[in-house]
Design a protein around this motif. Structure first.
Motif, PDB file in Angstrom:
ATOM      1  N   ALA A  43     -13.916  64.527  24.922  1.00  0.00           N
ATOM      2  CA  ALA A  43     -12.750  64.950  25.704  1.00  0.00           C
ATOM      3  C   ALA A  43     -12.733  64.151  26.992  1.00  0.00           C
ATOM      4  O   ALA A  43     -13.432  64.491  27.952  1.00  0.00           O
ATOM      5  N   ASP A  44     -11.987  63.055  27.040  1.00  0.00           N
ATOM      6  CA  ASP A  44     -11.912  62.266  28.276  1.00  0.00           C
ATOM      7  C   ASP A  44     -11.475  63.170  29.428  1.00  0.00           C
ATOM      8  O   ASP A  44     -10.616  64.045  29.254  1.00  0.00           O
ATOM      9  N   ALA A  45     -12.055  62.907  30.582  1.00  0.00           N
ATOM     10  CA  ALA A  45     -11.805  63.792  31.725  1.00  0.00           C
ATOM     11  C   ALA A  45     -10.339  63.797  32.151  1.00  0.00           C
ATOM     12  O   ALA A  45      -9.816  64.814  32.619  1.00  0.00           O
ATOM     13  N   ASP A  46      -9.659  62.669  31.980  1.00  0.00           N
ATOM     14  CA  ASP A  46      -8.305  62.561  32.526  1.00  0.00           C
ATOM     15  C   ASP A  46      -7.223  62.869  31.492  1.00  0.00           C
ATOM     16  O   ASP A  46      -6.081  62.460  31.643  1.00  0.00           O
ATOM     17  N   SER A  47      -7.583  63.587  30.430  1.00  0.00           N
ATOM     18  CA  SER A  47      -6.545  63.944  29.457  1.00  0.00           C
ATOM     19  C   SER A  47      -6.352  65.463  29.448  1.00  0.00           C
ATOM     20  O   SER A  47      -7.178  66.199  29.979  1.00  0.00           O
TER      21      SER A  47
ATOM     22  N   GLY B 106     -10.173  58.884  22.309  1.00  0.00           N
ATOM     23  CA  GLY B 106     -11.234  59.636  22.994  1.00  0.00           C
ATOM     24  C   GLY B 106     -10.700  60.791  23.834  1.00  0.00           C
ATOM     25  O   GLY B 106     -11.466  61.601  24.350  1.00  0.00           O
ATOM     26  N   GLU B 107      -9.392  60.881  23.970  1.00  0.00           N
ATOM     27  CA  GLU B 107      -8.812  62.011  24.698  1.00  0.00           C
ATOM     28  C   GLU B 107      -9.120  63.304  23.937  1.00  0.00           C
ATOM     29  O   GLU B 107      -9.314  64.353  24.524  1.00  0.00           O
ATOM     30  N   LEU B 108      -9.145  63.228  22.613  1.00  0.00           N
ATOM     31  CA  LEU B 108      -9.666  64.306  21.759  1.00  0.00           C
ATOM     32  C   LEU B 108     -10.105  63.649  20.448  1.00  0.00           C
ATOM     33  O   LEU B 108      -9.281  63.309  19.604  1.00  0.00           O
TER      34      LEU B 108
ATOM     35  N   TYR C 286      -2.253  64.842  26.124  1.00  0.00           N
ATOM     36  CA  TYR C 286      -1.397  64.110  27.071  1.00  0.00           C
ATOM     37  C   TYR C 286      -2.261  63.201  27.915  1.00  0.00           C
ATOM     38  O   TYR C 286      -3.404  63.527  28.233  1.00  0.00           O
ATOM     39  N   GLU C 287      -1.699  62.063  28.285  1.00  0.00           N
ATOM     40  CA  GLU C 287      -2.418  61.209  29.236  1.00  0.00           C
ATOM     41  C   GLU C 287      -1.439  60.532  30.184  1.00  0.00           C
ATOM     42  O   GLU C 287      -0.270  60.304  29.845  1.00  0.00           O
ATOM     43  N   LEU C 288      -1.963  60.229  31.379  1.00  0.00           N
ATOM     44  CA  LEU C 288      -1.110  59.593  32.393  1.00  0.00           C
ATOM     45  C   LEU C 288      -0.946  58.104  32.114  1.00  0.00           C
ATOM     46  O   LEU C 288      -1.905  57.428  31.754  1.00  0.00           O
TER      47      LEU C 288
ATOM     48  N   ARG D 225      -7.324  46.109  28.782  1.00  0.00           N
ATOM     49  CA  ARG D 225      -8.714  46.546  28.635  1.00  0.00           C
ATOM     50  C   ARG D 225      -8.927  47.309  27.328  1.00  0.00           C
ATOM     51  O   ARG D 225      -9.885  47.092  26.602  1.00  0.00           O
ATOM     52  N   ARG D 226      -7.985  48.175  27.015  1.00  0.00           N
ATOM     53  CA  ARG D 226      -8.114  48.924  25.763  1.00  0.00           C
ATOM     54  C   ARG D 226      -8.024  47.990  24.549  1.00  0.00           C
ATOM     55  O   ARG D 226      -8.740  48.152  23.569  1.00  0.00           O
ATOM     56  N   ALA D 227      -7.114  46.998  24.653  1.00  0.00           N
ATOM     57  CA  ALA D 227      -6.938  46.053  23.541  1.00  0.00           C
ATOM     58  C   ALA D 227      -8.204  45.224  23.340  1.00  0.00           C
ATOM     59  O   ALA D 227      -8.606  44.962  22.202  1.00  0.00           O
TER      60      ALA D 227
ATOM     61  N   THR E 235     -13.451  49.379  35.269  1.00  0.00           N
ATOM     62  CA  THR E 235     -12.908  49.969  36.478  1.00  0.00           C
ATOM     63  C   THR E 235     -11.638  50.709  36.107  1.00  0.00           C
ATOM     64  O   THR E 235     -10.784  50.160  35.418  1.00  0.00           O
ATOM     65  N   LYS E 236     -11.541  51.922  36.574  1.00  0.00           N
ATOM     66  CA  LYS E 236     -10.360  52.702  36.229  1.00  0.00           C
ATOM     67  C   LYS E 236      -9.148  52.189  37.004  1.00  0.00           C
ATOM     68  O   LYS E 236      -9.266  51.784  38.143  1.00  0.00           O
ATOM     69  N   ILE E 237      -7.989  52.216  36.342  1.00  0.00           N
ATOM     70  CA  ILE E 237      -6.761  51.813  37.025  1.00  0.00           C
ATOM     71  C   ILE E 237      -6.451  52.905  38.059  1.00  0.00           C
ATOM     72  O   ILE E 237      -6.315  54.075  37.710  1.00  0.00           O
TER      73      ILE E 237
HETATM   74 MN    MN Z   1      -8.150  57.834  30.429  1.00  0.00          MN
END
Ligand code: MN
Ligand code: GDD
Length: 390
Positions: free
Chosen positions: A134-138, A205-207, A252-254, A268-270, A375-377
């Motif tokens: 569970a990613d923290a930002d989702s 990874g959000e779930l 959901y994600e920002l 980065r994800r790609a 590094t997080k955006i």
């Molecule tokens: Mn994220």
């Protein structure tokens, strides 16, 4: 004439393969799962939240998990933090004190070695039959956890993931949200259809839920792979377990607001995905028959197809500049101009071209470099609940 044939052929392959694949997949969307699905199935679950500097999200993330209403005696939550420089751990601890009934454990790594390393640490401490990343930002839709877990009633299911819905902070919708929404609405369907056939090689990874036994069988999360979620799911499918995305599981994600941050975020994800496909496609021979075509097509779409667009575009420019076929030039240019005046086509094409350019960059960069902690955006940080637009 060679020039004309060359760009037309390459363009036909570039657009034809994904369109044919999409048409083929679409017929599977409404097909039944043919799996044992049990709403009452409630195995023990370990939720793993990897964190690096997530003070803005950690409390709402923990609240959101508790709000899922999963039986508390069958649920444990593990926060695995890699030496955050902010108050993530402190806030998680105080949340734990305020919720004594929640079985929360906080693991602190002495130094940051990346998300995969943290996930493997957590895996050693997880007691659940099902481990859920569970990613923290989702943020999960209500009942997302139960909706995911019910598929594990089927012994053949090794991994289950969510659909992603993009959202954005701030009142005004930005263009990046429109592009991301177009991207997601297309790919969510693709992933669900692939799952109906056998498995999807792309997880979120959000779930991302894994049967722990199956995860251990593939050796946990592979070190040096950024796409921990997708890579593990693909290896699980290669073992002939199902790795599926189901439409009722929603997270959901920002989405970053500026185009520059949005592209850096996608790049980065790609890179991580390209690295994963590069490794897993070499295993194609041991892929179960239903998954073989999916892995091969997805590897082609990620590693090869973007280059065809690049070459076709260069040849198209050359054709416009040097070709003697005036009529053909006029028809080609008019068709393109006309297509671009239609808003929907413009949006789909913009989304597509951004995606292809990002993949080309990812191939160039990702096949040479190894995963390092990222590094997080900055734009996706910040208080989670303020002015969200979907
Ligand atoms: Mn994220
Ligand atoms: N413990 C730990 N250590 N956690 C980390 C580290 C680390 O070094 N780096 C990142 N994380 C955590 C973040 O705090 C967050 O909870 C989660 O991993 C995902 O990181 P984000 O920064 O939010 O990245 P993302 O949303 O772009 O990640 C997406 O792509 C990744 C692969 O590129 C998601 O789908 C991830 O699940 C996926 O791993």
């Amino acid at each position: 004439m060679l020039l004309e044939i060359a760009w037309l052929t390459l363009a036909a392959i570039h657009f034809g393969v994904p369109l044919t694949y999409y048409a083929y997949l679409k017929s599977y969307l409404d097909k039944p799962w043919n799996l044992k699905i049990d709403d009452g199935y409630a195995p023990t679950v370990s939720i793993v939240i990897p964190t690096y500097d997530e003070e803005a999200f950690i409390e709402s993330r923990l609240d959101n998990i508790l709000e899922q209403g999963y039986p508390s005696e069958r649920l444990e939550i593990i926060v695995v933090d890699s030496a955050s420089s902010d108050r993530t751990v402190e806030l998680a601890r105080s949340w734990g004190r305020e919720h004594p009934d929640a079985k929360l454990r906080i693991l602190e790594e002495p130094e940051r070695r990346g998300k995969t390393s943290a996930l493997n640490t957590a895996l050693q401490h997880a007691n659940g039959e099902v481990v859920v990343l569970a990613d923290a930002d989702s943020f999960w839709e209500k009942n997302a956890l139960k909706e995911a877990v019910k598929y594990f009633a089927e012994p053949k299911v090794g991994a289950v993931t969510c659909l992603k819905m993009p959202m954005q902070r701030g009142e005004a919708k930005r263009q990046t949200l429109a592009v991301e929404s177009t991207y997601r609405s297309f790919y969510n369907k693709v992933r669900v259809a692939e799952s109906k056939i056998h498995s999807t090689p792309i997880f979120h990874g959000e779930l991302a839920a894994f049967r722990k036994r199956t995860l251990l069988k593939i050796g946990g999360f592979k070190q040096g792979i950024g796409a921990d979620d997708s890579h593990a799911a693909t290896l699980i499918a290669l073992e002939n377990y199902r790795a599926i995305m189901a439409p009722e599981i929603i997270a959901y994600e920002l989405t970053p607001r500026s185009l520059k941050s949005y592209i850096a975020w996608k790049a980065r994800r790609a890179i991580h995905l390209v690295q994963s496909f590069w490794l897993t496609v070499k295993e194609i021979r041991r892929a179960p028959i239903g998954f073989r075509r999916i892995l091969l097509t997805e590897a082609f779409l990620h590693l090869v197809n973007p280059w065809l667009l690049l070459v076709a575009s260069l040849l198209f420019i050359a054709f416009i500049m040097v070709s003697e076929f005036l009529l053909l030039k006029i028809v080609a240019l008019l068709t393109l101009t006309f297509a671009l005046t239609i808003k929907r086509i413009r949006r789909v094409l913009t989304t597509w071209v951004i995606d292809q350019l990002v993949l080309i960059y990812a191939c160039l960069k990702g096949l040479r470099s190894k995963e390092v902690p990222w590094t997080k955006i900055e734009e996706v940080r910040g208080p989670s609940a303020c002015n969200l637009t979907c």
